[in-house]
Design a protein around this motif. Sequence first.
Motif, PDB file in Angstrom:
ATOM      1  N   THR A  26     -17.626 -25.450   6.021  1.00 36.96           N
ATOM      2  CA  THR A  26     -18.895 -25.813   6.657  1.00 36.96           C
ATOM      3  C   THR A  26     -18.709 -26.514   7.991  1.00 36.96           C
ATOM      4  OG1 THR A  26     -18.939 -27.874   5.405  1.00 36.96           O
ATOM      5  CG2 THR A  26     -20.076 -25.976   4.449  1.00 36.96           C
ATOM      6  N   ALA A  27     -17.505 -26.940   8.310  1.00 37.10           N
ATOM      7  CA  ALA A  27     -17.268 -27.651   9.568  1.00 37.10           C
ATOM      8  C   ALA A  27     -17.404 -26.684  10.739  1.00 37.10           C
ATOM      9  CB  ALA A  27     -15.879 -28.271   9.555  1.00 37.10           C
ATOM     10  N   ASP A  28     -18.011 -27.158  11.819  1.00 40.29           N
ATOM     11  CA  ASP A  28     -18.223 -26.299  12.981  1.00 40.29           C
ATOM     12  C   ASP A  28     -17.273 -26.608  14.124  1.00 40.29           C
ATOM     13  OD1 ASP A  28     -19.321 -28.756  13.472  1.00 40.29           O
ATOM     14  OD2 ASP A  28     -21.146 -27.979  14.415  1.00 40.29           O
ATOM     15  N   SER A  29     -16.310 -27.525  13.895  1.00 41.11           N
ATOM     16  CA  SER A  29     -15.293 -27.827  14.900  1.00 41.11           C
ATOM     17  C   SER A  29     -14.084 -28.430  14.193  1.00 41.11           C
ATOM     18  CB  SER A  29     -15.828 -28.805  15.949  1.00 41.11           C
ATOM     19  OG  SER A  29     -16.029 -30.076  15.361  1.00 41.11           O
ATOM     20  N   ASP A  31     -12.755 -31.269  14.917  1.00 37.31           N
ATOM     21  CA  ASP A  31     -13.053 -32.681  14.686  1.00 37.31           C
ATOM     22  C   ASP A  31     -13.860 -32.880  13.408  1.00 37.31           C
ATOM     23  OD1 ASP A  31     -11.753 -33.535  17.009  1.00 37.31           O
ATOM     24  OD2 ASP A  31     -13.538 -33.130  18.233  1.00 37.31           O
ATOM     25  N   ALA A  32     -14.851 -32.024  13.190  1.00 37.51           N
ATOM     26  CA  ALA A  32     -15.661 -32.128  11.977  1.00 37.51           C
ATOM     27  C   ALA A  32     -14.833 -31.820  10.736  1.00 37.51           C
ATOM     28  CB  ALA A  32     -16.860 -31.181  12.061  1.00 37.51           C
ATOM     29  N   GLU A  35     -12.560 -34.794   9.996  1.00 38.33           N
ATOM     30  CA  GLU A  35     -13.367 -35.884   9.439  1.00 38.33           C
ATOM     31  C   GLU A  35     -13.814 -35.563   8.014  1.00 38.33           C
ATOM     32  OE1 GLU A  35     -17.611 -37.827  10.528  1.00 38.33           O
ATOM     33  OE2 GLU A  35     -16.180 -37.618  12.197  1.00 38.33           O
ATOM     34  N   MET A  36     -14.144 -34.292   7.757  1.00 39.14           N
ATOM     35  CA  MET A  36     -14.632 -33.895   6.440  1.00 39.14           C
ATOM     36  C   MET A  36     -13.566 -34.085   5.353  1.00 39.14           C
ATOM     37  SD  MET A  36     -16.114 -30.173   5.268  1.00 39.14           S
ATOM     38  CE  MET A  36     -14.552 -29.336   5.244  1.00 39.14           C
TER      39      MET A  36
END
Length: 144
Positions: A26-29, A31-32, A35-36
């Motif tokens: 589900t992360a779009d980058s 960085d996300a 972090e996830m």
Amino acid sequence: MGQPDSQIIVGTGQTEAKSYFDWNLTADSIDAFVEMINLNKITLLRSFCQKTGVQIMLREYQFDNKTVQSFSEDDIVNMYPIVKHINPRATDAYNFYTTGQSKIQQGFLKDGYELISEALNLLNNVYGAMHPEIAHVLCVDTTA
């Protein structure tokens, strides 16, 4: 050929994660994603380098500053192959072995013994004398 867009890389990663692992990323980058899953970027870089065979220069990489490039092509010191191998399998030897076993069970002891002996020779050529498969065939060969 230009630099790949980060959205293309993320989209490819999402497609691969779904097809290989049936996991929806589900992360779009990056960085996300980091972090996830609560991961350090340097740990992700190290893991990537180990899995792909990239050797990078030993220095402090700064991933916090978004305006400065974290690393460049000059940071790549070496690339080495990642070798995965499969143990050889002596299929002819296994065919001789199973046929020899069935011949012995049918009462054709001489034919079965010859087939198992041939299987033993083939296994010895493929694996070498100290392999567990050879010990198994020798055990059957001496009890036949």
